[in-house]
Design an enzyme around this catalytic site. Structure first.
Site, PDB file in Angstrom:
ATOM      1  N   THR A 159       0.824  -1.217   0.000  1.00 39.18           N
ATOM      2  CA  THR A 159       0.000   0.000   0.000  1.00 39.18           C
ATOM      3  C   THR A 159       0.855   1.263   0.000  1.00 39.18           C
ATOM      4  OG1 THR A 159      -1.692  -1.210   1.224  1.00 39.18           O
ATOM      5  CG2 THR A 159      -1.860   1.192   1.234  1.00 39.18           C
TER       6      THR A 159
ATOM      7  N   THR B 297       2.364  -3.230   8.314  1.00 40.79           N
ATOM      8  CA  THR B 297       2.352  -3.952   9.590  1.00 40.79           C
ATOM      9  C   THR B 297       3.707  -4.602   9.878  1.00 40.79           C
ATOM     10  OG1 THR B 297       0.012  -4.428   9.202  1.00 40.79           O
ATOM     11  CG2 THR B 297       1.114  -5.773  10.867  1.00 40.79           C
TER      12      THR B 297
ATOM     13  N   GLU C 257      -6.201  -5.973   3.649  1.00 39.32           N
ATOM     14  CA  GLU C 257      -6.037  -7.053   2.660  1.00 39.32           C
ATOM     15  C   GLU C 257      -7.209  -7.115   1.677  1.00 39.32           C
ATOM     16  OE1 GLU C 257      -3.973 -10.578   3.832  1.00 39.32           O
ATOM     17  OE2 GLU C 257      -3.257  -9.654   5.678  1.00 39.32           O
TER      18      GLU C 257
HETATM   19  C1  LIG Z   1      -3.988  -1.280  10.520  1.00 42.68           C
HETATM   20  C2  LIG Z   1      -3.675  -1.475   9.065  1.00 42.68           C
HETATM   21  C3  LIG Z   1      -2.698  -2.400   8.699  1.00 42.68           C
HETATM   22  C4  LIG Z   1      -2.358  -2.537   7.343  1.00 42.68           C
HETATM   23  N1  LIG Z   1      -1.318  -3.370   6.991  1.00 42.68           N
HETATM   24  C5  LIG Z   1      -0.870  -3.374   5.700  1.00 42.68           C
HETATM   25  C6  LIG Z   1       0.308  -4.091   5.336  1.00 42.68           C
HETATM   26  O1  LIG Z   1       0.956  -4.751   6.159  1.00 42.68           O
HETATM   27  N2  LIG Z   1       0.737  -4.018   4.043  1.00 42.68           N
HETATM   28  C7  LIG Z   1       0.080  -3.297   3.101  1.00 42.68           C
HETATM   29  O2  LIG Z   1       0.526  -3.267   1.960  1.00 42.68           O
HETATM   30  N3  LIG Z   1      -1.068  -2.619   3.413  1.00 42.68           N
HETATM   31  C8  LIG Z   1      -1.545  -2.631   4.686  1.00 42.68           C
HETATM   32  N4  LIG Z   1      -2.677  -1.923   5.022  1.00 42.68           N
HETATM   33  C9  LIG Z   1      -3.376  -1.172   3.992  1.00 42.68           C
HETATM   34  C10 LIG Z   1      -4.750  -1.738   3.622  1.00 42.68           C
HETATM   35  O3  LIG Z   1      -4.593  -2.946   2.913  1.00 42.68           O
HETATM   36  C11 LIG Z   1      -5.483  -0.658   2.821  1.00 42.68           C
HETATM   37  O4  LIG Z   1      -5.810   0.370   3.738  1.00 42.68           O
HETATM   38  C12 LIG Z   1      -6.713  -1.178   2.130  1.00 42.68           C
HETATM   39  O5  LIG Z   1      -6.364  -2.062   1.091  1.00 42.68           O
HETATM   40  C13 LIG Z   1      -7.578  -0.055   1.550  1.00 42.68           C
HETATM   41  O6  LIG Z   1      -6.791   0.845   0.812  1.00 42.68           O
HETATM   42  P1  LIG Z   1      -6.911   2.420   1.095  1.00 42.68           P
HETATM   43  O7  LIG Z   1      -6.737   2.632   2.542  1.00 42.68           O
HETATM   44  O8  LIG Z   1      -5.991   3.120   0.185  1.00 42.68           O
HETATM   45  O9  LIG Z   1      -8.397   2.785   0.739  1.00 42.68           O
HETATM   46  P2  LIG Z   1      -8.923   3.254  -0.707  1.00 42.68           P
HETATM   47  O10 LIG Z   1      -8.420   2.325  -1.738  1.00 42.68           O
HETATM   48  O11 LIG Z   1      -8.634   4.699  -0.865  1.00 42.68           O
HETATM   49  O12 LIG Z   1     -10.472   3.048  -0.553  1.00 42.68           O
HETATM   50  C14 LIG Z   1     -11.366   4.017  -0.016  1.00 42.68           C
HETATM   51  C15 LIG Z   1     -12.788   3.492  -0.189  1.00 42.68           C
HETATM   52  O13 LIG Z   1     -13.105   3.408  -1.586  1.00 42.68           O
HETATM   53  C16 LIG Z   1     -13.518   2.087  -1.905  1.00 42.68           C
HETATM   54  N5  LIG Z   1     -13.092   1.783  -3.263  1.00 42.68           N
HETATM   55  C17 LIG Z   1     -11.846   1.909  -3.802  1.00 42.68           C
HETATM   56  N6  LIG Z   1     -11.852   1.526  -5.083  1.00 42.68           N
HETATM   57  C18 LIG Z   1     -13.112   1.142  -5.365  1.00 42.68           C
HETATM   58  C19 LIG Z   1     -13.756   0.644  -6.536  1.00 42.68           C
HETATM   59  N7  LIG Z   1     -13.103   0.437  -7.675  1.00 42.68           N
HETATM   60  N8  LIG Z   1     -15.079   0.345  -6.466  1.00 42.68           N
HETATM   61  C20 LIG Z   1     -15.750   0.522  -5.316  1.00 42.68           C
HETATM   62  N9  LIG Z   1     -15.204   1.005  -4.175  1.00 42.68           N
HETATM   63  C21 LIG Z   1     -13.902   1.308  -4.215  1.00 42.68           C
HETATM   64  C22 LIG Z   1     -12.859   1.213  -0.867  1.00 42.68           C
HETATM   65  O14 LIG Z   1     -13.520  -0.030  -0.728  1.00 42.68           O
HETATM   66  C23 LIG Z   1     -12.983   2.077   0.380  1.00 42.68           C
HETATM   67  O15 LIG Z   1     -14.279   1.960   0.906  1.00 42.68           O
HETATM   68  C24 LIG Z   1      -3.056  -1.788   6.361  1.00 42.68           C
HETATM   69  C25 LIG Z   1      -4.059  -0.898   6.747  1.00 42.68           C
HETATM   70  C26 LIG Z   1      -4.353  -0.717   8.073  1.00 42.68           C
HETATM   71  C27 LIG Z   1      -5.387   0.325   8.456  1.00 42.68           C
END
Ligand SMILES: Cc1cc2nc3c(=O)[nH]c(=O)nc-3n(C[C@H](O)[C@H](O)[C@H](O)COP(=O)(O)OP(=O)(O)OC[C@H]3O[C@@H](n4cnc5c(N)ncnc54)[C@H](O)[C@@H]3O)c2cc1C
Length: 391
Positions: free
Chosen positions: A128, A160, A373
């Site tokens: 991410t 993480t 994930e």
């Molecule tokens: C505590 C924590 C631990 C984490 N650990 C890791 C890790 O170890 N490694 C890692 O790589 N990542 C990690 N993450 C990241 C996590 O996987 C992402 O936060 C998650 O995949 C969502 O991405 P984003 O936050 O950019 O949200 P966004 O992608 O910006 O999404 C925002 C909203 O829009 C929606 N959305 C986006 N695209 C679409 C679409 N095409 N159609 C419909 N809805 C859509 C999403 O579902 C969400 O509701 C972690 C996150 C947290 C909070």
């Protein structure tokens, strides 16, 4: 009989052992370490000594020689008591060690897996970025080849297990077809994975987040400024990095489902006890149908969610297509965990809104299960795509 729902005697024993550890060692500290946002290195290393971080890896690489389902069973039992420690195990094995196991050279496996499998060290999975979460292809981090090194620039978000005292390295995705002159990426980015050891000059680990839940787990931003890693730190084939990381997430979703099942089971454990103890209007609250039905619904959810992740793990371990089953298990169990935790707090009345009992913590911890994930929306997209619906 081809269809069996029996765990093996070894798996039953593993569940019992992990349950005992969770009840004896984790439960007494769970509220406190979450309240203080303390990452419990000692508990992680004890889990390592029990072999939990090496469960799916062969003994020759320091593993326990078990299966992916064994890992999920352990995650469920740890998560039943403490979700932070459950995600530390899930991310440590399923995201941290798995890329080395799946895509590493023999030398990389021998070098890195034993220390990760023993739980004495941890690795992170850096996919991410600030501009690319669900849209993980929108990454901006780049790696340019300079002689026998790669030079990495960019950043990662929400990673993480990367900022603990025992964090050894992070594997990342980076765009590798960068034109030498502009520094901008080409239209179709070619992505490659790299191992970046903690302490490499130019690699900075940000401060931990103030999160809604998972307080005792480690989550950080990462910054890469002209970080030089030797060519041998390339992980997997050049240009395969995006597909390889998405493959890791397919398995990770099953493990997150197991963590969610642990959360629901933990809520049921607490609610059953409380429904017998707490009296209102002269009777235990469990004798009121409204309370009893809430717990019955949780039981339905936990059984369906558990079967969903067992099934997905079974498909995966038997070399059958399992992506849709993994998304199904992750989607259903994470949403069920949020519902179950909300209802568990309701059953505890005012105490459900305090830190006196674990249900409030389960409520805070459950929300991220619908996000990490792959969000619930992403899981629905993947399932719809698998059904052949227009993209
Ligand atoms: C505590 C924590 C631990 C984490 N650990 C890791 C890790 O170890 N490694 C890692 O790589 N990542 C990690 N993450 C990241 C996590 O996987 C992402 O936060 C998650 O995949 C969502 O991405 P984003 O936050 O950019 O949200 P966004 O992608 O910006 O999404 C925002 C909203 O829009 C929606 N959305 C986006 N695209 C679409 C679409 N095409 N159609 C419909 N809805 C859509 C999403 O579902 C969400 O509701 C972690 C996150 C947290 C909070």
């Amino acid at each position: 009989m081809a269809l069996s729902f029996d765990l093996t005697p070894e798996q039953e024993e593993l569940k019992r052992l992990v349950r005992q550890f969770a009840v004896d060692k984790v439960a007494p500290r769970a509220q406190d370490m979450n309240a203080r946002s303390e990452f419990p290195v000692d508990l992680v290393q004890q889990m390592g000594k029990l072999g939990l971080f090496g469960l799916p890896f062969p003994e020759e690489y320091g593993g326990s020689g078990g299966t992916f389902l064994d890992l999920c069973l352990a995650i469920e039992e740890i998560g039943r008591v403490d979700q932070s420690l459950g995600i530390t195990l899930e991310a440590g094995v399923g995201l941290g060690a798995a890329p080395v196991w799946e895509f590493g050279t023999e030398e990389q496996k021998r070098r890195y897996l034993p220390e990760l499998a023993s739980g004495q060290k941890l690795a992170g999975f850096g996919l991410t970025e600030p501009g690319g979460g669900s849209d993980a292809g929108g990454l901006r981090t780049t790696a340019k080849r300079e002689g026998d090194h790669w030079v990495i620039n960019g950043s990662k978000q929400f990673i993480t297990n990367v900022g603990t005292d025992i964090s050894e390295f992070v594997t990342i995705t980076a765009v590798t077809n960068v034109p030498p002159s502009s520094g901008a990426t080409k239209a179709v980015p070619e992505v490659t994975n790299f191992i970046v050891p903690t302490g490499t000059p130019g690699y900075t680990i940000g401060k931990g987040y103030r999160k809604v839940g998972w307080h005792a787990s480690d989550t950080r931003d990462l910054y890469f400024e002209d970080v030089r890693v030797p060519a041998e730190n390339q992980l997997g084939e050049e240009g395969r990095g995006f597909a390889n990381f998405l493959k890791i997430l397919d398995g990770g979703r099953i493990a997150i489902s197991a963590l969610a099942v642990g959360s629901i089971q933990g809520c049921i454990d607490e609610c059953l006890r409380y429904a017998h103890e707490r009296e209102a209007f002269g009777k235990p609250i469990g004798s009121y149908q409204t309370i009893a039905f809430k717990i019955a619904d949780m039981q339905v959810q936990v059984e369906l969610a558990r079967h969903a992740y067992y099934y997905a793990a079974w498909l995966m371990m038997n070399g059958k297509p399992f992506k849709r089953a993994a998304s199904t298990a992750k989607l259903y169990s994470s949403e069920a965990a949020v519902t179950a935790a909300r209802e568990a707090c309701q059953i505890f009345g005012g105490y459900g809104f305090t830190t006196e009992y674990p249900v409030g913590r389960f409520y805070q911890d459950a929300k991220i299960l619908e996000i990490g994930e792959g969000t619930s929306e992403v899981q629905r997209m993947l399932i719809a795509r698998d059904l052949g619906l227009p993209n």
